[in-house]
Design a protein around this motif. Structure first.
Motif, PDB file in Angstrom:
ATOM      1  N   PRO A  73      24.301  36.523  46.719  1.00 57.17           N
ATOM      2  CA  PRO A  73      25.540  36.816  46.081  1.00 57.17           C
ATOM      3  C   PRO A  73      25.885  37.563  44.846  1.00 57.17           C
ATOM      4  O   PRO A  73      24.625  38.024  44.186  1.00 57.17           O
ATOM      5  CB  PRO A  73      25.821  35.187  45.084  1.00 57.17           C
ATOM      6  N   TYR A  74      26.632  38.187  44.475  1.00 52.01           N
ATOM      7  CA  TYR A  74      27.088  39.198  43.389  1.00 52.01           C
ATOM      8  C   TYR A  74      28.311  38.554  42.560  1.00 52.01           C
ATOM      9  O   TYR A  74      29.071  37.786  43.135  1.00 52.01           O
ATOM     10  CB  TYR A  74      27.387  40.571  43.910  1.00 52.01           C
ATOM     11  N   ASP A  75      28.662  38.978  41.396  1.00 55.75           N
ATOM     12  CA  ASP A  75      29.623  38.852  40.702  1.00 55.75           C
ATOM     13  C   ASP A  75      30.928  39.669  41.499  1.00 55.75           C
ATOM     14  O   ASP A  75      30.603  40.942  41.743  1.00 55.75           O
ATOM     15  CB  ASP A  75      29.579  39.224  39.248  1.00 55.75           C
ATOM     16  N   THR A  76      32.067  39.114  41.417  1.00 58.05           N
ATOM     17  CA  THR A  76      33.099  40.000  42.219  1.00 58.05           C
ATOM     18  C   THR A  76      33.794  40.980  41.348  1.00 58.05           C
ATOM     19  O   THR A  76      34.205  42.147  42.079  1.00 58.05           O
ATOM     20  CB  THR A  76      34.309  38.953  42.476  1.00 58.05           C
ATOM     21  N   THR A 144      31.548  31.893  48.560  1.00 57.43           N
ATOM     22  CA  THR A 144      32.066  32.238  47.278  1.00 57.43           C
ATOM     23  C   THR A 144      32.400  30.916  46.357  1.00 57.43           C
ATOM     24  O   THR A 144      33.205  29.981  46.822  1.00 57.43           O
ATOM     25  CB  THR A 144      33.379  33.109  47.850  1.00 57.43           C
ATOM     26  N   THR A 155      33.304  35.249  39.390  1.00 55.34           N
ATOM     27  CA  THR A 155      33.339  34.624  40.770  1.00 55.34           C
ATOM     28  C   THR A 155      32.129  35.102  41.386  1.00 55.34           C
ATOM     29  O   THR A 155      31.789  36.379  41.283  1.00 55.34           O
ATOM     30  CB  THR A 155      34.479  34.625  41.574  1.00 55.34           C
ATOM     31  N   ARG A 156      31.530  34.387  42.328  1.00 55.12           N
ATOM     32  CA  ARG A 156      30.239  34.900  42.971  1.00 55.12           C
ATOM     33  C   ARG A 156      30.482  34.898  44.575  1.00 55.12           C
ATOM     34  O   ARG A 156      31.056  33.947  44.899  1.00 55.12           O
ATOM     35  CB  ARG A 156      29.037  34.122  42.812  1.00 55.12           C
ATOM     36  N   THR A 157      30.131  36.100  45.005  1.00 57.56           N
ATOM     37  CA  THR A 157      30.488  36.304  46.550  1.00 57.56           C
ATOM     38  C   THR A 157      29.400  36.972  47.125  1.00 57.56           C
ATOM     39  O   THR A 157      28.501  37.603  46.545  1.00 57.56           O
ATOM     40  CB  THR A 157      31.729  36.693  46.870  1.00 57.56           C
ATOM     41  N   THR A 158      29.360  36.942  48.551  1.00 58.64           N
ATOM     42  CA  THR A 158      28.335  37.939  49.305  1.00 58.64           C
ATOM     43  C   THR A 158      29.248  38.701  50.052  1.00 58.64           C
ATOM     44  O   THR A 158      30.385  38.600  50.240  1.00 58.64           O
ATOM     45  CB  THR A 158      27.620  37.035  50.432  1.00 58.64           C
ATOM     46  N   ASP A 230      28.230  46.047  37.035  1.00 59.30           N
ATOM     47  CA  ASP A 230      28.653  45.510  38.502  1.00 59.30           C
ATOM     48  C   ASP A 230      29.648  46.358  39.189  1.00 59.30           C
ATOM     49  O   ASP A 230      30.781  46.411  38.446  1.00 59.30           O
ATOM     50  CB  ASP A 230      29.179  44.144  38.617  1.00 59.30           C
TER      51      ASP A 230
END
Length: 277
Positions: A73-76, A144, A155-158, A230
């Motif tokens: 995951p990363y911050d969107t 997500t 929000t965190r997503t891949t 980011d």
């Protein structure tokens, strides 16, 4: 499918969602000095930067994206605005009505200019993180998690989940995930159209991997705890006559300029690899 060997590896005070993205123009020199012709070249991000890219061939027979790097995951930052719009459109579909004139104005400002005030309003409209996550179940996303409170940009997503979202918007194949049919064709066309109207100073990122005919949304966020950035980009590109969905997520960049350069490098390398297979 995870492939390795190609890739190695937020604004000052974050007191509200409106502070997430600045209207920062991409430096004119970024595109010209970061090109790579070798998809196998090892990327060397500066400092503590990490990056993951995912590519899906819309014209191919495969049903899984190629993922380069660790699919964590990363911050969107503002790439979540595509997801917010999809959730708002699903909510409108459920009522049997189109977006209101005000909501359309907000949607267009949010996607085309990355307007944060508009994103704040639509984030509240969809019910914050719980509303986003409920919509994402219908869209086929599995990794997500909505940001806390008003902070949609956290929000965190891949990368692979962003490909799932893009497929729900762009993929017309019969074998596409169930999320592709959650949005009506009118809703899908609306999102696609707005993603082709990004203002010029924000038209960087995955567009570097193709020619004309791109559609994208970028996000950038400087973390107040570290001063690092980011920088993310998602969208559709056309390369060598084929259409690709591309998501590149990065964090730990020492500057926004470095993040843009890294994201564009990775987008080129990943699409070049995809076209070679």
């Amino acid at each position: 499918m995870v492939r390795t060997g190609i890739l190695a590896a937020s604004l000052a005070t974050l007191f509200s969602a409106a502070s997430l993205d600045r209207a920062v123009a991409a430096p004119a020199s970024v595109r010209s000095d970061t090109a790579t012709t070798d998809a196998r070249a090892l990327v060397q991000p500066q400092g503590r930067a990490r990056v993951t890219a995912a590519v899906f061939d819309l014209d191919g027979t495969g049903r899984e994206p190629a993922v380069y790097g660790d699919d964590t995951p990363y911050d969107t930052a503002s790439i979540v605005k595509v997801d917010i719009l999809a959730a708002a459109l699903l909510k409108a579909q459920d009522t049997g009505h189109a977006l209101t004139a005000q909501e359309r104005d907000q949607a267009e400002a949010m996607i085309e200019r990355s307007d944060n005030a508009a994103a704040n309003a639509l984030w509240r409209r969809i019910g914050l993180a719980p509303g986003l996550e409920a919509a994402n179940k219908r869209l086929g996303l599995t990794a997500t998690k909505g940001g806390p409170g008003a902070k949609w940009g956290l929000t965190r997503t891949t990368a692979s989940d962003q490909i799932r979202l893009l497929r729900a918007v762009f993929d017309t194949g019969s074998a596409s995930p169930g999320g592709s049919t959650a949005l009506t064709e009118a809703s899908r066309t609306y999102i696609r159209t707005l993603m082709t109207r990004i203002v010029g100073e924000q038209a960087w990122g995955v567009s570097a991997a193709g020619g004309s005919g791109w559609a994208l949304k970028n996000g950038w966020l400087q973390r107040n705890t570290t001063g690092l950035w980011d920088v993310n980009s998602v969208g559709r590109v056309t390369a060598n006559g084929r259409h690709y969905l591309v998501a590149v997520l990065s964090d730990g960049n020492t500057s926004m300029k470095d993040g843009i350069a890294l994201v564009e490098r990775e987008a080129r390398a990943a699409v070049t690899s995809a076209t070679a297979h």
